[in-house]
Design a protein around this motif. Structure first.
Motif, PDB file in Angstrom:
ATOM      1  N   SER A  13       0.838  -1.202   0.000  1.00 23.92           N
ATOM      2  CA  SER A  13       0.000   0.000   0.000  1.00 23.92           C
ATOM      3  C   SER A  13       0.870   1.248   0.000  1.00 23.92           C
ATOM      4  CB  SER A  13      -0.939  -0.003   1.199  1.00 23.92           C
ATOM      5  OG  SER A  13      -0.195  -0.069   2.398  1.00 23.92           O
ATOM      6  N   ARG A  14       2.077   1.137   0.550  1.00 26.11           N
ATOM      7  CA  ARG A  14       3.054   2.227   0.529  1.00 26.11           C
ATOM      8  C   ARG A  14       4.392   1.646   0.090  1.00 26.11           C
ATOM      9  NH1 ARG A  14       1.211   2.695   5.806  1.00 26.11           N
ATOM     10  NH2 ARG A  14      -0.707   3.857   5.825  1.00 26.11           N
ATOM     11  N   GLY A  15       5.151   2.446  -0.565  1.00 27.15           N
ATOM     12  CA  GLY A  15       6.464   1.987  -1.003  1.00 27.15           C
ATOM     13  C   GLY A  15       6.403   1.316  -2.359  1.00 27.15           C
ATOM     14  N   LEU A  16       7.570   0.858  -2.820  1.00 23.18           N
ATOM     15  CA  LEU A  16       7.678   0.292  -4.164  1.00 23.18           C
ATOM     16  C   LEU A  16       8.290  -1.099  -4.177  1.00 23.18           C
ATOM     17  CD1 LEU A  16       8.935   3.542  -5.930  1.00 23.18           C
ATOM     18  CD2 LEU A  16       6.630   2.588  -5.973  1.00 23.18           C
ATOM     19  N   THR A  17       8.348  -1.741  -3.020  1.00 27.79           N
ATOM     20  CA  THR A  17       8.948  -3.067  -2.937  1.00 27.79           C
ATOM     21  C   THR A  17       7.857  -4.130  -2.856  1.00 27.79           C
ATOM     22  OG1 THR A  17      10.810  -2.110  -1.742  1.00 27.79           O
ATOM     23  CG2 THR A  17      10.584  -4.508  -1.680  1.00 27.79           C
ATOM     24  N   PRO A  18       7.660  -4.911  -3.933  1.00 26.30           N
ATOM     25  CA  PRO A  18       6.649  -5.962  -3.887  1.00 26.30           C
ATOM     26  C   PRO A  18       7.087  -7.099  -2.975  1.00 26.30           C
ATOM     27  CG  PRO A  18       7.871  -6.082  -5.937  1.00 26.30           C
ATOM     28  CD  PRO A  18       8.362  -4.870  -5.205  1.00 26.30           C
ATOM     29  N   LYS A  19       6.121  -7.790  -2.422  1.00 22.32           N
ATOM     30  CA  LYS A  19       6.354  -8.940  -1.551  1.00 22.32           C
ATOM     31  C   LYS A  19       5.654 -10.147  -2.172  1.00 22.32           C
ATOM     32  CE  LYS A  19       7.966  -6.204   1.767  1.00 22.32           C
ATOM     33  NZ  LYS A  19       9.301  -6.199   2.225  1.00 22.32           N
ATOM     34  N   PHE A  20       5.941 -11.327  -1.637  1.00 27.21           N
ATOM     35  CA  PHE A  20       5.217 -12.505  -2.090  1.00 27.21           C
ATOM     36  C   PHE A  20       4.986 -13.445  -0.923  1.00 27.21           C
ATOM     37  CE2 PHE A  20       9.650 -13.630  -2.690  1.00 27.21           C
ATOM     38  CZ  PHE A  20       9.724 -14.945  -2.272  1.00 27.21           C
ATOM     39  N   ASN A  21       3.972 -14.266  -1.070  1.00 27.13           N
ATOM     40  CA  ASN A  21       3.575 -15.240  -0.072  1.00 27.13           C
ATOM     41  C   ASN A  21       3.818 -16.619  -0.669  1.00 27.13           C
ATOM     42  OD1 ASN A  21       2.433 -16.516   2.091  1.00 27.13           O
ATOM     43  ND2 ASN A  21       0.336 -15.923   1.626  1.00 27.13           N
ATOM     44  N   MET A  22       4.476 -17.499   0.071  1.00 25.63           N
ATOM     45  CA  MET A  22       4.774 -18.823  -0.485  1.00 25.63           C
ATOM     46  C   MET A  22       4.199 -19.958   0.363  1.00 25.63           C
ATOM     47  SD  MET A  22       8.804 -19.352   0.184  1.00 25.63           S
ATOM     48  CE  MET A  22       9.458 -19.465   1.824  1.00 25.63           C
ATOM     49  N   ASP A  23       3.101 -19.689   1.048  1.00 24.90           N
ATOM     50  CA  ASP A  23       2.492 -20.704   1.900  1.00 24.90           C
ATOM     51  C   ASP A  23       2.028 -21.941   1.147  1.00 24.90           C
ATOM     52  OD1 ASP A  23       2.992 -19.324   4.172  1.00 24.90           O
ATOM     53  OD2 ASP A  23       0.955 -18.564   4.431  1.00 24.90           O
ATOM     54  N   ASN A  24       1.691 -21.803  -0.123  1.00 24.49           N
ATOM     55  CA  ASN A  24       1.190 -22.952  -0.876  1.00 24.49           C
ATOM     56  C   ASN A  24       2.303 -23.792  -1.514  1.00 24.49           C
ATOM     57  OD1 ASN A  24       1.786 -20.876  -2.585  1.00 24.49           O
ATOM     58  ND2 ASN A  24       0.084 -21.253  -3.973  1.00 24.49           N
ATOM     59  N   ILE A  25       3.566 -23.431  -1.300  1.00 21.81           N
ATOM     60  CA  ILE A  25       4.681 -24.209  -1.839  1.00 21.81           C
ATOM     61  C   ILE A  25       5.069 -25.272  -0.815  1.00 21.81           C
ATOM     62  CG2 ILE A  25       7.078 -24.160  -2.609  1.00 21.81           C
ATOM     63  CD1 ILE A  25       6.585 -21.317  -3.546  1.00 21.81           C
ATOM     64  N   ARG A  26       5.016 -26.510  -1.202  1.00 21.03           N
ATOM     65  CA  ARG A  26       5.288 -27.621  -0.288  1.00 21.03           C
ATOM     66  C   ARG A  26       6.717 -28.147  -0.397  1.00 21.03           C
ATOM     67  NH1 ARG A  26       1.898 -25.717   2.381  1.00 21.03           N
ATOM     68  NH2 ARG A  26      -0.283 -26.009   1.940  1.00 21.03           N
ATOM     69  N   ASP A  27       7.374 -27.924  -1.521  1.00 22.89           N
ATOM     70  CA  ASP A  27       8.729 -28.418  -1.740  1.00 22.89           C
ATOM     71  C   ASP A  27       9.704 -27.672  -0.822  1.00 22.89           C
ATOM     72  OD1 ASP A  27      11.428 -28.671  -2.835  1.00 22.89           O
ATOM     73  OD2 ASP A  27      10.460 -29.630  -4.548  1.00 22.89           O
ATOM     74  N   LYS A  28      10.327 -28.396   0.092  1.00 23.78           N
ATOM     75  CA  LYS A  28      11.205 -27.777   1.094  1.00 23.78           C
ATOM     76  C   LYS A  28      12.439 -27.135   0.471  1.00 23.78           C
ATOM     77  CE  LYS A  28       9.699 -30.651   4.887  1.00 23.78           C
ATOM     78  NZ  LYS A  28      10.043 -31.648   5.883  1.00 23.78           N
ATOM     79  N   GLU A  29      12.956 -27.716  -0.595  1.00 21.70           N
ATOM     80  CA  GLU A  29      14.139 -27.148  -1.247  1.00 21.70           C
ATOM     81  C   GLU A  29      13.813 -25.798  -1.882  1.00 21.70           C
ATOM     82  OE1 GLU A  29      17.542 -28.144  -4.595  1.00 21.70           O
ATOM     83  OE2 GLU A  29      16.032 -29.655  -4.156  1.00 21.70           O
ATOM     84  N   ILE A  30      12.660 -25.705  -2.539  1.00 23.78           N
ATOM     85  CA  ILE A  30      12.256 -24.440  -3.150  1.00 23.78           C
ATOM     86  C   ILE A  30      12.041 -23.390  -2.072  1.00 23.78           C
ATOM     87  CG2 ILE A  30      10.401 -23.259  -4.418  1.00 23.78           C
ATOM     88  CD1 ILE A  30      10.100 -25.770  -6.107  1.00 23.78           C
ATOM     89  N   ARG A  31      11.387 -23.759  -0.992  1.00 20.59           N
ATOM     90  CA  ARG A  31      11.159 -22.814   0.111  1.00 20.59           C
ATOM     91  C   ARG A  31      12.485 -22.302   0.677  1.00 20.59           C
ATOM     92  NH1 ARG A  31       5.928 -22.768   2.245  1.00 20.59           N
ATOM     93  NH2 ARG A  31       6.703 -22.086   4.271  1.00 20.59           N
ATOM     94  N   LYS A  32      13.445 -23.202   0.833  1.00 20.72           N
ATOM     95  CA  LYS A  32      14.748 -22.825   1.374  1.00 20.72           C
ATOM     96  C   LYS A  32      15.470 -21.855   0.436  1.00 20.72           C
ATOM     97  CE  LYS A  32      19.044 -24.928   2.959  1.00 20.72           C
ATOM     98  NZ  LYS A  32      19.798 -26.173   3.111  1.00 20.72           N
ATOM     99  N   ILE A  33      15.422 -22.115  -0.861  1.00 19.07           N
ATOM    100  CA  ILE A  33      16.059 -21.239  -1.852  1.00 19.07           C
ATOM    101  C   ILE A  33      15.413 -19.857  -1.829  1.00 19.07           C
ATOM    102  CG2 ILE A  33      16.392 -20.853  -4.334  1.00 19.07           C
ATOM    103  CD1 ILE A  33      16.631 -23.945  -4.596  1.00 19.07           C
ATOM    104  N   LEU A  34      14.085 -19.819  -1.800  1.00 17.33           N
ATOM    105  CA  LEU A  34      13.387 -18.538  -1.801  1.00 17.33           C
ATOM    106  C   LEU A  34      13.662 -17.738  -0.536  1.00 17.33           C
ATOM    107  CD1 LEU A  34       9.943 -19.530  -3.366  1.00 17.33           C
ATOM    108  CD2 LEU A  34      11.818 -18.283  -4.445  1.00 17.33           C
ATOM    109  N   LYS A  35      13.692 -18.412   0.608  1.00 16.81           N
ATOM    110  CA  LYS A  35      13.987 -17.721   1.869  1.00 16.81           C
ATOM    111  C   LYS A  35      15.407 -17.165   1.870  1.00 16.81           C
ATOM    112  CE  LYS A  35      10.861 -20.145   4.964  1.00 16.81           C
ATOM    113  NZ  LYS A  35      10.743 -21.082   6.080  1.00 16.81           N
TER     114      LYS A  35
END
Length: 92
Positions: A48-70
């Motif tokens: 709502s303020r600022g120019l930095t988009p965020k994302f939600n990854m709650d629906n990703i179940r693959d632990k390796e992908i979650r670790k890479i994204l984090k």
């Protein structure tokens, strides 16, 4: 998610940042993910303020992908419940 800004230049810059985030995520996963390539679903959140988009990854179940994204995009992570996402889908 998120509403459109009144300032056209700010909206254009935010849209560019969203495309850049998506591209960076895709390139990072292509380089670092060792498993079979899958299509993943992320919810991109316009702030709502600022120019930095965020994302939600709650629906990703693959632990390796979650670790890479984090590890690579920790500053862009935002934890939202499904209810919060549903309540804000119409903010455009």
């Amino acid at each position: 998610m998120g509403s459109k800004r009144k300032n056209y230049l700010k909206e254009k810059e935010l849209s560019s940042n969203i495309r850049s985030l998506k591209r960076d995520i895709q390139e990072t996963l292509n380089e670092e993910y060792s498993g079979e390539f899958k299509e993943i679903e992320l919810t991109v959140i316009k702030p709502s303020r600022g120019l930095t988009p965020k994302f939600n990854m709650d629906n990703i179940r693959d632990k390796e992908i979650r670790k890479i994204l984090k590890a690579n995009f920790g500053d862009n992570l935002r934890k939202l419940t499904t209810e919060e996402i549903q309540n804000n889908l119409c903010n455009y």
